[in-house]
Motif scaffolding. Structure first.
Motif, mmCIF file in Angstrom:
data_model
loop_
_atom_site.group_PDB
_atom_site.id
_atom_site.type_symbol
_atom_site.label_atom_id
_atom_site.label_comp_id
_atom_site.label_asym_id
_atom_site.label_seq_id
_atom_site.Cartn_x
_atom_site.Cartn_y
_atom_site.Cartn_z
ATOM 1 N N THR A 10 0.839 -1.203 0.000
ATOM 2 C CA THR A 10 0.000 0.000 0.000
ATOM 3 C C THR A 10 0.868 1.245 0.000
ATOM 4 O OG1 THR A 10 -1.633 -1.254 1.295
ATOM 5 C CG2 THR A 10 -1.977 1.118 1.090
ATOM 6 N N THR A 11 2.001 1.161 0.683
ATOM 7 C CA THR A 11 2.959 2.274 0.650
ATOM 8 C C THR A 11 3.468 2.501 -0.768
ATOM 9 O OG1 THR A 11 3.668 1.793 2.917
ATOM 10 C CG2 THR A 11 5.138 3.141 1.570
ATOM 11 N N CYS A 32 0.930 4.396 -2.639
ATOM 12 C CA CYS A 32 0.887 5.807 -2.232
ATOM 13 C C CYS A 32 1.962 6.636 -2.931
ATOM 14 C CB CYS A 32 1.073 5.918 -0.714
ATOM 15 S SG CYS A 32 -0.319 5.295 0.255
ATOM 16 N N THR A 33 3.083 6.011 -3.247
ATOM 17 C CA THR A 33 4.193 6.737 -3.864
ATOM 18 C C THR A 33 4.143 6.730 -5.389
ATOM 19 O OG1 THR A 33 5.575 4.733 -3.761
ATOM 20 C CG2 THR A 33 5.679 6.248 -1.894
ATOM 21 N N ARG A 34 3.137 6.083 -5.964
ATOM 22 C CA ARG A 34 3.011 6.063 -7.422
ATOM 23 C C ARG A 34 2.727 7.455 -7.969
ATOM 24 N NH1 ARG A 34 -0.556 0.989 -9.757
ATOM 25 N NH2 ARG A 34 1.111 -0.559 -9.828
ATOM 26 N N ASN A 39 -2.635 5.437 -8.787
ATOM 27 C CA ASN A 39 -2.143 5.558 -7.416
ATOM 28 C C ASN A 39 -3.281 5.280 -6.441
ATOM 29 O OD1 ASN A 39 -3.699 7.932 -7.288
ATOM 30 N ND2 ASN A 39 -1.978 9.175 -7.979
ATOM 31 N N LEU A 40 -2.958 5.266 -5.150
ATOM 32 C CA LEU A 40 -3.941 4.883 -4.137
ATOM 33 C C LEU A 40 -5.173 5.784 -4.162
ATOM 34 C CD1 LEU A 40 -4.678 3.082 -1.729
ATOM 35 C CD2 LEU A 40 -3.468 4.701 -0.249
ATOM 36 N N LYS A 41 -4.969 7.085 -4.301
ATOM 37 C CA LYS A 41 -6.089 8.027 -4.280
ATOM 38 C C LYS A 41 -7.032 7.775 -5.444
ATOM 39 C CE LYS A 41 -7.112 12.993 -4.150
ATOM 40 N NZ LYS A 41 -6.517 14.356 -4.161
ATOM 41 N N LEU A 69 -4.698 -3.054 2.451
ATOM 42 C CA LEU A 69 -5.488 -1.974 3.051
ATOM 43 C C LEU A 69 -6.808 -2.486 3.622
ATOM 44 C CD1 LEU A 69 -6.026 1.026 3.594
ATOM 45 C CD2 LEU A 69 -6.911 1.199 1.242
#
Length: 384
Positions: free
Chosen positions: A84-85, A88-90, A95-97, A230
């Motif tokens: 998941t980290t 987040c950095t993609r 990406n996560l959002k 997540l």
């Protein structure tokens, strides 16, 4: 004259059978490739990882620890920390959002299915027999085949059904060995409830695995593991707080217990990380067939660690399951024709089986006219 006609009819029947099974024009060197060997070895590595989780859980049970949800929570938390980290950095659109905006509920369903599948089968051991669990757990294969047929549009040849039956016969041999060795003790609890939990677990595993296959082949392995981490952490954390608070407080504060927890979590993390790799190479059904041998590896470990009784039927069972798995993988499955040109990945070349001569266990030539649309993908990818 009549004899000649009968021979022609027999030859015609044989030809039709070869075509339906995908064997027409194929030789052993066309089926037994280096890719097949890699898949067989990879499948046994996954089985060994499951064996590691089983042995660790047995040691924890011997120390009086009964916290299956805590063990699952720690695994999902590690997936969260790593994958998941990474999401987040993609920097790209996946990406996560962006994923949470467009399809969070799909991953929530996958997370619930995976968490409850694990919890259901562990809980079933309290109510039913080992024999029932081993037999009913085989339901995951026909369930996977049905879901793959309708959801992933996978089409099977008769040889694939034969291979699955062979694998199930291997499981039956293993169960027979358990009965003869006295490991299949009858339960005095609610057997019907336990059996129902095993069937529920098989169905949830099938749902989770089919969703996993679709995700890793059409999106990415990191996305699947990141979202599983997540939502798996969220669901298992809530269930842990509701069901196992007292059990967690009673865990012995000993180094051996900590080591067994660490062993379990690392094996599960490695299993979850490696399974999508094999899923992308093959399919959900192919991934689950070799996992039947994990029970055998656990039994072999139990002979030395827990004093289980050995039976030669265990070896026979291992051989039968492995043969069935090899036969299943030797002939690729088909996929239903797409609605439009191209494959679902946007890469039509990925849907062609074109093993090169360097990918063969037996030397030979490749038929340039042989072309099949398959669901076992990415033959150009190498694991070793």
């Amino acid at each position: 004259m009549e004899r000649h006609e009968e021979e022609e009819e027999q030859q015609t029947l044989c030809q039709k059978l070869k075509v339906s099974c995908g064997l027409k024009g194929k030789k052993l060197k066309d089926m037994f490739t280096w890719r097949l060997l890699k898949i067989v070895i990879f499948g046994q590595v996954l089985s060994l990882l499951i064996c590691g989780t089983a042995v660790s859980s047995q040691f924890l049970a011997n120390y009086g620890v009964q916290t299956p949800m805590l063990q699952s929570f720690l695994n999902y938390a590690l997936l969260l920390l790593v994958y998941t980290t990474m999401l987040c950095t993609r920097k790209d659109q996946r990406n996560l959002k962006q994923i949470l905006k467009t399809g969070w509920w799909k991953y929530l369903i996958m997370g619930v299915a995976d968490v409850e599948a694990n919890y259901s089968v562990v809980t079933a051991y309290q109510f039913t027999t080992l024999t029932s669990i081993q037999l009913l757990d085989c339901c995951v294969i026909p369930l996977l085949m049905v879901l793959s047929w309708f959801i992933l549009k996978t089409r099977y040849r008769p040889i694939h059904f034969v291979a699955v039956v062979v694998c199930l016969l291997g499981v039956g041999t293993m169960v027979g060995a358990d009965i003869l060795s006295g490991r299949a003790q009858e339960s005095t609890s609610n057997v019907a409830l336990g059996d129902g939990l095993v069937v529920l677990s098989a169905f949830l595993y099938a749902v989770s695995n089919v969703c996993q296959e679709y995700t890793v082949k059409n999106l990415s392995r990191v996305e699947f593991l990141g979202m599983m981490g997540l939502f798996g952490t969220l669901v298992s954390g809530l269930q842990l707080a509701a069901l196992e608070t007292r059990a967690v407080s009673e865990i012995p504060r000993e180094l051996n217990v900590l080591l067994m927890f660490t062993s379990y979590v690392l094996c599960m993390f490695a299993l979850y990380s490696a399974m999508p790799v094999m899923m992308k190479m093959t399919s959900a059904v192919m991934v689950n067939l070799p996992l039947f041998t994990s029970n055998l590896f656990s039994l072999f470990c139990g002979i030395f660690l827990f004093g289980y009784t050995f039976s030669t039927l265990y070896i026979v069972s291992f051989v039968i399951i492995t043969v069935g798995f090899i036969v299943y993988n030797a002939i690729p499955t088909l996929s239903a024709p797409p609605d439009s040109a191209g494959s679902v990945d946007g890469n039509p070349a990925a849907d062609q089986t074109s093993a090169s001569s360097s990918d063969r266990l037996l030397p030979g030539t490749t038929d340039p006219q042989r072309s099949e649309t398959v669901t076992s993908v990415d033959e150009t990818g190498s694991l070793l």
